[in-house]
Design an enzyme around this catalytic site. Structure first.
Site, mmCIF file in Angstrom:
data_model
loop_
_atom_site.group_PDB
_atom_site.id
_atom_site.type_symbol
_atom_site.label_atom_id
_atom_site.label_comp_id
_atom_site.label_asym_id
_atom_site.label_seq_id
_atom_site.Cartn_x
_atom_site.Cartn_y
_atom_site.Cartn_z
ATOM 1 N N GLY A 134 39.779 32.545 40.117
ATOM 2 C CA GLY A 134 40.480 33.459 39.238
ATOM 3 C C GLY A 134 39.547 34.476 38.585
ATOM 4 O O GLY A 134 38.571 34.940 39.195
ATOM 5 N N SER A 135 39.809 34.766 37.317
ATOM 6 C CA SER A 135 39.105 35.853 36.641
ATOM 7 C C SER A 135 37.618 35.608 36.423
ATOM 8 O O SER A 135 36.878 36.530 36.090
ATOM 9 C CB SER A 135 39.771 36.138 35.293
ATOM 10 O OG SER A 135 41.100 36.580 35.478
ATOM 11 N N THR A 136 37.142 34.349 36.575
ATOM 12 C CA THR A 136 35.706 34.104 36.426
ATOM 13 C C THR A 136 34.907 34.804 37.520
ATOM 14 O O THR A 136 33.684 34.945 37.411
ATOM 15 C CB THR A 136 35.396 32.600 36.470
ATOM 16 O OG1 THR A 136 35.909 32.042 37.684
ATOM 17 C CG2 THR A 136 36.013 31.886 35.285
ATOM 18 N N LEU A 137 35.588 35.298 38.575
ATOM 19 C CA LEU A 137 34.893 36.015 39.647
ATOM 20 C C LEU A 137 34.801 37.514 39.361
ATOM 21 O O LEU A 137 34.010 38.230 40.014
ATOM 22 C CB LEU A 137 35.602 35.781 40.982
ATOM 23 C CG LEU A 137 34.719 35.988 42.220
ATOM 24 C CD1 LEU A 137 33.763 34.822 42.382
ATOM 25 C CD2 LEU A 137 35.574 36.151 43.478
#
Length: 604
Positions: free
Chosen positions: A329-332
């Site tokens: 998800g958004s951690t990438l």
């Protein structure tokens, strides 16, 4: 007639007497019965001389053959068969376990060690015990008399284990029973002082002290040593009359892990509390030393006690931080933004139009959790905009983003020295369609492990370079690989610090006295090739933001207590772990004490 007969008879007697006196034989008065056999002649059987000689010769040959056989056997020539038969009844070759190496943490705290134990074994052929002895033996072995009977009666071998890893005190009580055919052998039992706290990291061994999971399995060659062999000879009563080494055991080596026992306890407690509070299916955390890449802690929940193998469950034993893959998800997103900045596509103050809060590419629509208008690149990171990240990524060649993701370790097995590490899933850039390039940029269509995610964030915590993760304590600095320029890394640290501000998605990650930076992640879980309404909540960050010392990654699988955003579920876990870790490491605070935010902005 009678007078004439008498003189003739007298005349014959006189004639016979004279013949005897003269040495003659005299006439035979019974001449008419001369050829009749007498009684003694009937019992006398005359045999040919050659038959008796043949019989005597045969007896001599037989005696000579027996004598030669005795000399042959007693002299020791070609007696292998007899020796094998004798040894099969009275000789044993017993393995002698080496002492398995001790596992220490980085400060010398014992995490795993072997203590003396005894193995009770029997020779079914020699087993001889009365009813009372059998009952006592079964009780000490913690089995029923019937189980003991079957164990011995149904085994056609001359060696059978009755019980392994028994306390030496119990073994002494068994030896005191003096049961013929029952013996004990020295061995060891593995102990884990920290129990469930270090269970997934250390793994466990089998009853023979061979590593099956975790560090115990990965470093079996060092820890296990080499077993020895003893040659044992017993008499018919089971008494040992000879005990020699065929070769002595080679003791296992001790190893020192990079793990800090204090930090491991902090991480485990935080993960367990988060999973229980959020009614989650599972949770995990990884803590890395930002300067050396050493693994300071790795915790999972649910956990297990490695000392009780019979109670293991696959759901508990799995090391999720290392083996489980999920879409990050958004951690990438920070990697997509960093790649664009590194290649001059955007700057931190470049404005990206994210209105009306959704973007359609190839028939698929990308949306933001909360619509925004124009956002700077810094705000795209802080507010975790999917639309803004996708638009930035589409301005670059797919190969450029793929190279950055590969350089930080995605799609490759981490060389961390951890058993079961996975490579994740990152398809070649040549197979990406535009919509896939957009979704990969914000963490969908790619699978990673939590360990990989924590490792990748080293590139931001350091000056754009990255070092391998190590579960062993390093004596020398590891060689690093430059992925981003130091300037780009500094920009990303600033943006990630904004994400933990009141304007970002993770103010709940902040801790008193320290500046922190990081990114939230909230990703739907896929099942049967379709996305469901279950989520993976995550947060990856580092602290202190001004001079990072640690990287902490947290994942909570399927929280069901009403909240599922990474900023609500995972960010507070990061805060608890980071605060305890920095204090344990005695890191100087880099910010004045501040009130920790009580609420987080939904999103990410």
């Amino acid at each position: 007639m009678s007078s004439s007969a008498a003189p003739s008879g007298l005349a014959r007697l006189r004639t016979t007497a004279r013949s005897l006196a003269a040495g003659g034989a005299g006439p035979d008065p019974n001449r008419r019965t001369r050829n009749r056999p007498r009684r003694g002649d009937l019992l006398a059987v005359k045999l040919p001389a050659w038959r008796s000689k043949l019989l005597l010769f045969g007896l001599f040959c037989a005696f000579s053959a027996l004598s030669l056989r005795v000399i042959y056997l007693q002299g020791g020539w070609s007696t292998g068969f007899l020796q094998r038969q004798g040894e099969a009844r009275y000789a044993r070759t017993l393995p002698e376990a080496p002492t398995r190496g001790t596992i220490f943490d980085r400060n010398g705290v014992v995490l795993a060690s072997s203590v003396p134990a005894r193995a009770i074994w029997a020779n079914p052929d020699d087993f001889d015990a009365n009813a009372k002895q059998k009952a006592q033996l079964a009780r000490l072995l913690e089995m029923t008399p019937e189980d003991l009977r079957r164990r011995i009666a149904n085994d056609d071998r001359s060696f059978v284990y009755l019980r392994r890893q028994l306390d030496p005190e119990v073994a002494q009580r068994i030896e005191a029973l003096h049961i013929s055919g029952v013996h004990s052998t020295k061995e060891f039992r593995r102990q884990y002082p920290e129990g469930p706290v270090t269970s997934h990291l250390l793994g466990f061994t089998n009853v023979g002290e061979r590593g099956l999971e975790g560090v115990e399995r990965q470093y079996e060659g060092m820890l296990g040593g080499q077993p020895g062999l003893r040659h044992l000879i017993e008499d018919r009563l089971g008494h040992t009359i000879e005990d020699d080494w065929l070769h002595e055991p080679v003791q296992g080596q001790d190893i020192a892990l990079a793990i800090d026992d204090r930090i491991q306890y902090i991480a485990h407690a935080a993960v367990k509390q988060a999973a229980e509070a959020n009614l989650a299916h599972a949770a995990a955390a990884v803590v890395l030393d930002a300067r050396t890449g050493e693994l300071l802690a790795l915790a999972n929940w649910p956990d297990f006690d490695p000392a009780h193998r019979a109670q293991f469950d696959l759901n508990q034993v799995r090391d999720r931080a290392v083996t489980d893959m999920f879409e990050p998800g958004s951690t990438l997103k920070p990697f997509s933004i960093a790649t664009a900045i590194e290649n001059g596509v955007v700057r931190p103050d470049t404005v990206i139009d994210t209105s009306p809060g959704h973007l359609t590419i190839g028939g698929r629509t990308i949306t933001d959790a909360h619509p925004h208008a124009g956002l700077t690149v810094e705000q795209v990171v802080a507010k975790s905009s999917n639309v803004g990240t996708a638009k930035i990524a589409l301005q670059m060649p797919a190969q450029t983003l793929w190279e950055t993701l590969t350089a930080v370790g995605f799609g490759q097995v981490p060389q961390a020295g951890l058993s079961g590490a996975v490579s994740g899933r990152l398809r070649p850039a040549s197979t990406w369609r535009p919509v896939e390039q957009a979704t990969i940029a914000y963490g969908y269509g790619i699978s990673v492990s939590l360990l990989q995610l924590a490792h990748a964030y080293l590139v931001f915590a350091r000056d754009g370079d990255i070092v391998p993760v190590s579960v062993l304590r390093r004596s020398e600095p590891a060689a690093s690989v430059q992925v981003l320029s130091p300037a780009t890394a500094a920009m990303m640290r600033h943006m990630l610090e904004l994400a933990t501000s009141d304007e970002g998605t993770a103010p709940a990650a902040r801790i008193q006295g320290y500046r922190v930076a990081g990114k939230t992640g909230t990703a739907r879980k896929m099942q049967d090739k379709r996305y469901t309404d279950t989520y993976i909540s995550s947060f990856v960050g580092f602290a202190p933001a001004s001079n990072p010392r640690i990287v902490v990654a947290v994942m909570v699988d399927d929280p069901r207590a009403g909240r599922y955003y990474g900023g609500d579920v995972a960010a507070p876990v990061f805060g608890a772990i980071a605060a305890g870790t920095l204090r344990a490491m005695q890191v100087t605070p880099d910010a004045p004490a501040m009130q920790v935010a009580q609420a987080a902005v939904p999103g990410g």
